[in-house]
Write an enzyme that holds these catalytic residues in place. Structure first.
Site, mmCIF file in Angstrom:
data_model
loop_
_atom_site.group_PDB
_atom_site.id
_atom_site.type_symbol
_atom_site.label_atom_id
_atom_site.label_comp_id
_atom_site.label_asym_id
_atom_site.label_seq_id
_atom_site.Cartn_x
_atom_site.Cartn_y
_atom_site.Cartn_z
ATOM 1 N N SER A 100 -68.366 7.201 83.084
ATOM 2 C CA SER A 100 -68.266 8.659 83.054
ATOM 3 C C SER A 100 -69.564 9.159 83.633
ATOM 4 O O SER A 100 -70.616 8.738 83.198
ATOM 5 C CB SER A 100 -68.110 9.145 81.627
ATOM 6 O OG SER A 100 -69.022 8.476 80.799
ATOM 7 N N CYS A 101 -69.472 9.985 84.639
ATOM 8 C CA CYS A 101 -70.675 10.404 85.354
ATOM 9 C C CYS A 101 -71.635 11.019 84.357
ATOM 10 O O CYS A 101 -71.264 11.391 83.271
ATOM 11 C CB CYS A 101 -70.353 11.425 86.408
ATOM 12 S SG CYS A 101 -68.884 11.010 87.304
ATOM 13 N N ILE A 102 -72.855 11.120 84.807
ATOM 14 C CA ILE A 102 -73.920 11.473 83.882
ATOM 15 C C ILE A 102 -73.938 12.981 83.586
ATOM 16 O O ILE A 102 -73.705 13.754 84.451
ATOM 17 C CB ILE A 102 -75.259 11.065 84.475
ATOM 18 C CG1 ILE A 102 -75.090 9.674 85.068
ATOM 19 C CG2 ILE A 102 -76.320 11.078 83.424
ATOM 20 C CD1 ILE A 102 -76.245 9.179 85.822
ATOM 21 N N THR B 198 -73.203 10.696 77.507
ATOM 22 C CA THR B 198 -72.724 9.623 78.362
ATOM 23 C C THR B 198 -73.456 8.304 78.137
ATOM 24 O O THR B 198 -73.028 7.279 78.611
ATOM 25 C CB THR B 198 -72.899 10.020 79.837
ATOM 26 O OG1 THR B 198 -74.269 10.384 80.044
ATOM 27 C CG2 THR B 198 -72.031 11.193 80.193
#
Lengths: 102, 411
Positions: A100-102, B198
């Site tokens: 999942s992109c940052i 994340t």
């Protein structure tokens, strides 16, 4: 880490994702699907094949891209792989969990 | 005379203009920077506007103030870039020819991507705080709101400043406590991710804080639509979460100009080499800040670190030398946690945020991944640093463009 799946010793990470796609086969997919309470239908296999192909082509996976792929719409993707479809489907497909992109 | 054109006079573009102005001089070089806006906004300030911590005057200044003398500010709308012809076409029909192009057109919210988000309740009970107008409308709503369900929501990743929605939830907790009405407000944090953030270690620390502040978390929620009648957000799995106020971060997209120019991906971000910041398609095009597709945070600190490295690479490029593959995805973010405290995280492509001290190993004065008052003061001081140091392209002492592992507790 290692885990025995369908009688084979398979390398996995802490979250249970295969770390070596070469070790994947259909019997492993069946077991991982059962863990997620999913019975794999021909439609499931189609989507797993598509995901594996995208992975081989190094295309980053996202729900949005899959929804626009023409292979499956997001609604159906959720019906086939309930709750968190991308995470579940990639695990069964033996490919890494999409970053999942940052 | 050679021409370097920068598209966008936001944080990233303005910093590049200031950096390059010292190096690419007349008569050999002309630098132009293109933007249609009159104002430069301190975007991190949008977070504080809804809670009456900052006023509009704190976060808005004129764009010209920060463009250095000698750099030509071209005010106007861009029609499209013709990268094969090294040309930028303006909406008024003018054309700018370039030898080197820097794309710094940023990212913006696209609420129209989700059905019902920009419906009848938009800015009545459905708000964003990623625009000035949105943050201001939300401020006015919160000022006399009597309580109910406050839902803080992320539509999909990537978004600018991925910690901002968490900060919003923390500040809301603090705000309603101060108004003696926290018991009348239920705060729920809804995210498409599996957890609060994340990266695993930061997620752990942040979820602990959410719990401590009695903020509910709903993870793995992929929104399908906003129901304006029942006031619910509904996900693809059929799960519905009711709200009295929805504060959402809509889908973020790169500028439409990149789509019109055929230079963007499906979210209009420009495919960019993540270590050199050169466009993957055009050798004389460079991309920095939110406009690129590199897997780094979309944040001002990232643009700042990129700008130092990109300056060097552009100077190498114009001399025909090989580019340095140096950018490591370094990001440095304060996370406001409410009640006058904040966390600080420092990380890059390969190293997740961990505990430690910053910028001096073992000393601090800032603490990584721990709440402290000093971190909060750091965040507030940052507004001054932004206007007076950062935009001018001045190096911030002791903070290097690439991340330092010193003072950090990796296992």
């Amino acid at each position: 880490m290692e885990k025995t799946i369908a009688g084979k010793t398979i390398a996995v990470n802490e979250e249970g994702y295969l770390t070596d796609f070469k070790q994947w086969d259909k019997s492993i997919a069946d077991v991982l699907a059962a863990e997620a309470e999913i019975n794999l239908s021909p439609r499931h296999w189609e989507i797993l094949g598509y995901l594996q192909n995208e992975y081989k082509n190094e295309v980053p996976l996202s729900i949005r891209k899959i929804g626009k792929s023409g292979v499956v719409d997001i609604k159906e993707f959720y019906q086939l792989f309930p709750k968190a479809p991308l995470k579940t489907a990639t695990k069964i497909a033996g490919i890494p969990k999409p970053a999942s992109c940052i | 005379m050679k021409h370097l054109v920068i598209l966008g006079a936001g944080t990233a573009g303005t910093m590049m203009a200031n950096h390059l102005n010292h190096h690419l001089k007349k008569p050999e070089w002309q630098i132009s920077i293109v933007d249609e806006r009159e104002e430069h906004h301190y975007q991190p300030g949008y977070l504080f506007l809804p809670f009456d911590i900052y006023t509009p005057e704190d976060i808005v200044k004129h764009i010209e103030e920060f463009v250095p003398k000698g750099v030509c500010l071209v005010k106007g709308q861009i029609n499209k870039v013709l990268p094969k012809e090294n040309k930028v076409k303006m909406a008024d029909g003018n054309e700018l020819n370039y030898d080197v192009l820097i794309v710094a057109t940023g990212a913006k919210i696209a609420p129209e991507e989700i059905e019902g988000m920009k419906g009848g309740e938009w800015q009545k009970s459905v708000f964003d705080f990623y625009t000035f107008e949105g943050a201001l409308a939300l401020r006015n709503k919160l000022r006399d709101w009597e309580g109910g369900n406050l839902v803080v929501h992320i539509t999909e990743m990537p978004i600018k400043c991925p910690v901002a929605p968490l900060e919003f939830a923390f500040l809301a907790d603090s705000y309603f406590k101060h108004k003696h009405m926290r018991d009348k407000v239920e705060i729920t944090y809804v995210t498409p991710l599996s957890g609060a953030f994340t990266k695993p270690k930061a997620t752990e620390a942040l979820e602990h804080l959410l719990h401590e502040k009695h903020i509910n978390i709903e993870s793995d929620f992929a929104i399908e639509h906003v129901d304006n009648e029942t006031k619910e957000i509904v996900d693809y799995g059929g799960k519905a979460i009711p709200f009295d106020i929805l504060v959402t971060v809509p889908t973020n997209k790169g500028d439409e100009v990149m789509a019109r120019s055929g230079m963007g991906d499906d979210l209009n971000y420009v495919p960019t080499h993540k270590a050199t910041l050169q466009s993957k398609e055009y050798a004389n095009v460079f991309v920095l800040g939110d406009a690129s597709n590199i897997p780094a945070s979309k944040a001002g600190s990232v643009a700042h670190f990129e700008a130092e490295i990109l300056t060097e690479n552009i100077l190498r490029f114009v001399k025909g030398e090989p580019l340095k593959e140096e950018f490591d995805g370094h990001a440095n973010c304060f996370i406001e946690t409410g009640n006058g405290k904040a966390l600080l995280i420092d990380f890059n492509y390969t190293h997740e945020p961990v505990e430690g001290t910053f910028p001096f190993a073992g000393v601090g004065p800032l603490r990584l991944l721990k709440e402290s008052r000093m971190n909060h003061l750091g965040k507030l001081a940052f507004r001054w640093i932004y206007w007076n140091v950062l935009l001018k392209g001045t190096h911030i002492p002791f903070v290097s463009a690439t991340m330092s592992e010193a003072g950090k507790k990796y296992n």
